[in-house]
Design a protein around this motif. Structure first.
Motif, PDB file in Angstrom:
ATOM      1  N   UNK A 170       0.831  -1.210   0.000  1.00  0.00           N
ATOM      2  CA  UNK A 170       0.000   0.000   0.000  1.00  0.00           C
ATOM      3  C   UNK A 170       0.864   1.259   0.000  1.00  0.00           C
ATOM      4  N   UNK A 171       1.993   1.231   0.676  1.00  0.00           N
ATOM      5  CA  UNK A 171       2.913   2.376   0.620  1.00  0.00           C
ATOM      6  C   UNK A 171       3.379   2.604  -0.810  1.00  0.00           C
ATOM      7  N   UNK A 172       3.791   1.521  -1.462  1.00  0.00           N
ATOM      8  CA  UNK A 172       4.278   1.645  -2.837  1.00  0.00           C
ATOM      9  C   UNK A 172       3.166   2.179  -3.741  1.00  0.00           C
ATOM     10  N   UNK A 173       1.958   1.666  -3.549  1.00  0.00           N
ATOM     11  CA  UNK A 173       0.834   2.101  -4.371  1.00  0.00           C
ATOM     12  C   UNK A 173       0.597   3.605  -4.223  1.00  0.00           C
ATOM     13  N   UNK A 174       0.456   4.057  -2.998  1.00  0.00           N
ATOM     14  CA  UNK A 174       0.148   5.472  -2.769  1.00  0.00           C
ATOM     15  C   UNK A 174       1.310   6.364  -3.209  1.00  0.00           C
ATOM     16  N   UNK A 175       2.530   5.905  -2.977  1.00  0.00           N
ATOM     17  CA  UNK A 175       3.706   6.677  -3.399  1.00  0.00           C
ATOM     18  C   UNK A 175       3.769   6.850  -4.914  1.00  0.00           C
ATOM     19  N   UNK A 176       3.055   5.996  -5.644  1.00  0.00           N
ATOM     20  CA  UNK A 176       3.060   6.072  -7.105  1.00  0.00           C
ATOM     21  C   UNK A 176       1.698   6.502  -7.654  1.00  0.00           C
TER      22      UNK A 176
END
Length: 331
Positions: free
Chosen positions: A55-61
């Motif tokens: 989820x961090x990776x998703x939101x960061x992108x």
């Protein structure tokens, strides 16, 4: 106990906004072309730190849309509980940047009021979902499936009242038949709670919403469309390209650990000789486009009239990175 590192979202998360987002029908909502689904990999038996990383990776992108349902897990409710932990640990400061969806319609609890489309079930389920996710409201609430026994007006009025009670900002329907979609569109529009989005299975193998005219109806009437199962449970990846089928119809060479070995959502008899031939043809097309088969499968959906977004699952940040590449690679 090891202290968790405080999450600070990437300052570059909207750097590709023009390429990343599409308007959802004729609404004010912009959704990312790739949305993150919690159907798999976010349940009670899945590692929480992996869910955090994804989820961090998703939101960061730039992936702002998280798609859930009351019975996602397993066990039922546990994906929403994971979302609740994520809200507390990481995403509370970013709540207004997120577009969180949940649904009710499939079996959730025992007895006559834990399933289908009654007002009682939808209202109770959403209250439970909000508690699990530590939210005051969801951005989008769906009727998860068409209920042939409950009057459509009861289900639809419950959606209207949910919005007017402030528990959801928008409403959607998932996998309703064409005629019921038309009824829902008219009923909700007349009550000033227009249908935001229709969710259906659409991929290179299953084109039912396109063939039924649902995609065209949504495009013509200002309703968004969001596709789930874009990779057909993994069939539209390179995992099964090296399989062969014996004269007895047995699939040989199934990769270890694949969904087909588990046999729950993807059974061996789905991989027919004709489908295997189609997969090889599509893979050749993908190579000509300088894409992987999975990238082309996702980009094909996004190229179809009326499509707003594609829901992808992810078991790792690397897998999500590959899915995001489909946005950048298709033309």
């Amino acid at each position: 106990m090891e202290l968790k590192t405080k999450y600070i979202a990437s300052p570059n998360r909207y750097i590709n906004s023009e390429q990343m987002y599409r308007r959802c029908g004729r609404s004010g909502v912009l959704l990312p072309k790739i949305s993150l689904g919690f159907w798999h990999n976010f349940g009670g038996g899945d590692p929480y730190e992996r869910s955090r990383a994804i989820t961090h990776y998703a939101f960061d992108h730039g992936i702002t849309h998280f798609d859930l349902a009351n019975n996602y897990g397993p066990p039922y409710g546990s994906a929403e509980e994971t979302m609740g932990r994520l809200m507390v640990d990481d995403f509370h400061p970013y709540r207004d940047e997120l577009f969180i969806a949940s649904k009710a319609g499939y079996d959730m609890w025992e007895g006559p009021y834990g399933n289908w489309g009654s007002r009682k079930y939808l209202m109770a389920s959403l209250d439970q979902s909000l508690k699990r996710m530590h939210l005051d409201y969801v951005d989008l609430f769906y009727s998860h499936r068409y209920d042939p026994e409950t009057p459509l007006e009861e289900t639809l009025q419950a959606l209207v009242d949910i919005v007017k009670a402030g528990k959801a900002l928008y409403v959607g329907i998932s996998r309703w038949p064409m005629e019921a979609l038309k009824v829902a569109d008219g009923y909700l529009r007349e009550r000033d709670v227009p249908l935001l989005i229709y969710q259906g299975r659409l991929n290179l193998i299953d084109r039912q919403p396109q063939e039924e005219g649902i995609l065209d109806y949504c495009a013509d009437h200002g309703i968004g469309f969001i596709s789930f199962s874009p990779l057909a449970q993994g069939l539209l990846t390179d995992r099964y390209l090296h399989c062969t089928i014996s004269e007895k119809g047995e699939v040989m060479g199934i990769p270890e650990g694949s969904r087909m070995t588990q046999g729950r959502f993807l059974k061996q008899d789905m991989l027919t000789p004709q489908l295997l031939e189609n997969l090889h043809d599509w893979n050749e097309q993908a190579q000509w486009r300088n894409q992987t088969l999975a990238e082309m499968a996702i980009s094909w959906i996004l190229e179809q009239r009326g499509v707003t977004s594609v829901i992808v699952g992810a078991s790792s940040t690397a897998q999500l990175e590959k899915n995001l590449h489909s946005i950048m690679s298709y033309h």
